[in-house]
Motif scaffolding. Structure first.
Motif, short mmCIF file in Angstrom:
data_model
loop_
_atom_site.label_atom_id
_atom_site.label_comp_id
_atom_site.label_asym_id
_atom_site.label_seq_id
_atom_site.Cartn_x
_atom_site.Cartn_y
_atom_site.Cartn_z
N GLU A 1 -0.99 1.48 9.09
CA GLU A 1 0.14 2.23 9.44
C GLU A 1 1.01 2.44 8.27
N CYS A 2 0.72 1.77 7.37
CA CYS A 2 1.64 2.11 6.07
C CYS A 2 1.58 3.17 5.48
N GLY B 1 3.44 6.60 5.42
CA GLY B 1 4.07 7.05 4.19
C GLY B 1 3.55 8.43 3.85
N GLY B 2 2.35 9.10 4.50
CA GLY B 2 2.11 10.53 4.33
C GLY B 2 2.98 11.28 5.40
N SER B 3 3.51 10.72 6.26
CA SER B 3 4.30 11.53 7.10
C SER B 3 5.83 11.89 6.60
N TRP B 4 6.29 10.64 5.66
CA TRP B 4 7.65 10.87 4.96
C TRP B 4 7.48 11.77 3.79
N PHE C 1 0.73 -1.16 -0.23
CA PHE C 1 0.02 0.01 -0.08
C PHE C 1 0.62 1.29 0.02
N ASN C 2 2.05 1.09 -0.01
CA ASN C 2 3.02 2.33 0.12
C ASN C 2 3.57 2.62 -1.00
#
Length: 461
Positions: A345-346, A350-353, A271-272
């Motif tokens: 969590e993925c 991923g959004g935070s990175w 999903f990332n």
């Protein structure tokens, strides 16, 4: 008009690179999943856990030993492109002795951490880690060089070849009945060696361009190491954050638990693929731009990716349990609830990175260091509280809560430091128009090219 054409072409180039990297990520994820199926079916949960325990250490140690140089190389090559050969050579010169130190520490440290594993697994892990760490460090420098010079075709091809060679080797051994954990490790090592040699061949001009002048040009690399040390905190904490779950499992749970977790964790990472592609492309693109442009591009990438991945993940999670049992075997179904948490969590992580790219591009990596310190502290505390109570489910829950901490701190930091309202980062009605325009990009570019030509002809007339 010419400026408009150039802007459209730059935007189009970024979209192309994101799509190309997303496609490469999907292929890599597919190959990795097939590899996981082969090893899970062949070795079972316990054998899969032993294999994962061996493969884990080189990636973890190389992440700790990179000193932020790959990210620093991407950042600095955008400003001093002519110094790329010197940056590569100096990075090699620094990371080779670091590899030696990391190897010595690993040799004595791995037996302590893998005390619950057999002596043969510990021995393989020691030799494999010592051999692979320098290879992964050198590959990291070359990957950053390809990203910094926007040679994403080299970057993506090299990332794909290693798991592809590995899969071919495993299938060949499986078909002949010769596949063992030891031989699987040997295949992985050979695949990475081949990719490193390919990387060095494709970027040979950049590598050997100024080796003879390396000592004389040492001063030109001061800013490379300066930025690398500053961003190293971000990457060190990121590595710890991404790998500490495996460390906890190795210490507190069984090889079978590690085998179960390695399967559902790898499956959840599918999903990332889009968010990871955006992160890989957008930082080299926006590095060196003015603040407003950086926040606009990063914010748009964050919003669109979160919406798209949320739409994708809901039906995928519903059928995920079915595919776990079908592909990997019934014994892996006991980790299906952990798969749901890791999938969520993925997306959040991923959004935070993606948001972190803004701080790195604007020369403020220290903000991300603080974010990672707080999130890591929260997550590690939750690991020790939840893992004894809930096992693998507790690991997944701790990671999910930690990801929410990271994304909230990123949004708050953008609002406080760059004076960008949080609601602006979360919603912008112009995103819909942007997506529509990008879908018609080829026609727009053709039209803009015609307009520019007509304007040029009329000026001569």
């Amino acid at each position: 008009m010419n400026m408009a054409v150039a802007k459209n072409r730059r935007d189009y180039s970024m979209i192309q690179n994101i799509l190309m990297t997303s496609f490469a990520n999907i292929l890599i994820m597919g190959v990795t999943t097939l590899t996981s199926i082969v090893t899970a079916r062949m070795f079972g949960a316990t054998g899969k856990g032993e294999l994962a325990a061996v493969l884990f250490w080189p990636a973890f140690i190389s992440g700790l030993a990179a000193l932020g140089l790959p990210t620093s190389l991407i950042y600095n090559v955008k400003k001093h492109r002519d110094q790329l050969p010197t940056y590569i050579s100096m990075s090699f010169a620094v990371q080779l002795p670091i590899s030696l130190i990391a190897g010595i520490i690993s040799w004595f440290g791995i037996p302590l951490w893998l005390s619950g594993y057999s002596e043969s697994v510990v021995t393989i892990a020691r030799w494999y880690t010592v051999s692979m760490v320098p290879i992964l460090l050198l590959m990291g420098v070359l990957a950053a060089s390809a990203q910094g010079t926007e040679k994403f075709h080299i970057y993506n091809l090299s990332r794909l070849l290693a798991p592809l060679f590995n899969l071919f080797g495993l299938v060949a051994l499986w078909a002949t009945g010769l596949l063992t954990v030891e031989k699987a490790i040997m295949i992985s090592f050979a695949a990475n060696i081949l990719v490193l040699l390919g990387y060095m061949f494709m970027m040979r001009q950049q590598i050997f361009g100024s080796i003879n002048q390396l000592v004389a040009q040492f001063k030109t690399c001061i800013h490379l190491f300066s930025y690398g040390i500053r961003v190293y905190g971000v990457e060190l904490l990121g590595t710890l954050y991404n790998q500490f779950d495996k460390i906890i499992i190795l210490a507190l749970l069984t090889p079978m638990d590690f085998g179960l977790y390695s399967v559902v964790y790898a499956l959840s990472r599918m999903f990332n693929v889009v968010q990871m592609a955006i992160t890989n492309v957008i930082f080299p693109k926006v590095a060196g731009m003015e603040q407003g442009k950086v926040l606009t591009l990063v914010g748009r990438a964050f919003r669109i990716s979160m919406v798209l991945m949320t739409i994708i993940i809901i039906p995928s999670m519903l059928i995920g349990r079915f595919f776990i049992g079908l592909l990997f075997g019934p014994e892996f179904l006991q980790a299906s609830s952990t798969f749901y948490l890791l999938s969520l969590e993925c997306i959040v992580g991923g959004g935070s990175w993606i948001l972190a790219s803004a701080f790195n591009a604007l020369g403020r990596p220290g903000v991300i260091v603080l974010r990672q310190v707080i999130a890591l502290g929260v997550t590690i505390t939750l690991f020790f509280v939840l893992t004894p109570l809930f096992g693998l489910f507790g690991i997944g829950l701790a990671l999910l809560l930690g990801s929410f901490v990271r994304i909230l701190m990123s949004l708050i930091s953008i609002s406080v430091i760059f004076k960008m309202p949080i609601r602006k980062m979360l919603y912008d009605r112009a995103d819909i128009s942007f997506l529509k325009d990008r879908l018609r990009e080829k026609n727009i570019l053709k039209g803009a090219g015609k307009d520019a030509k007509l304007a040029k002809d009329s000026s001569h007339g």
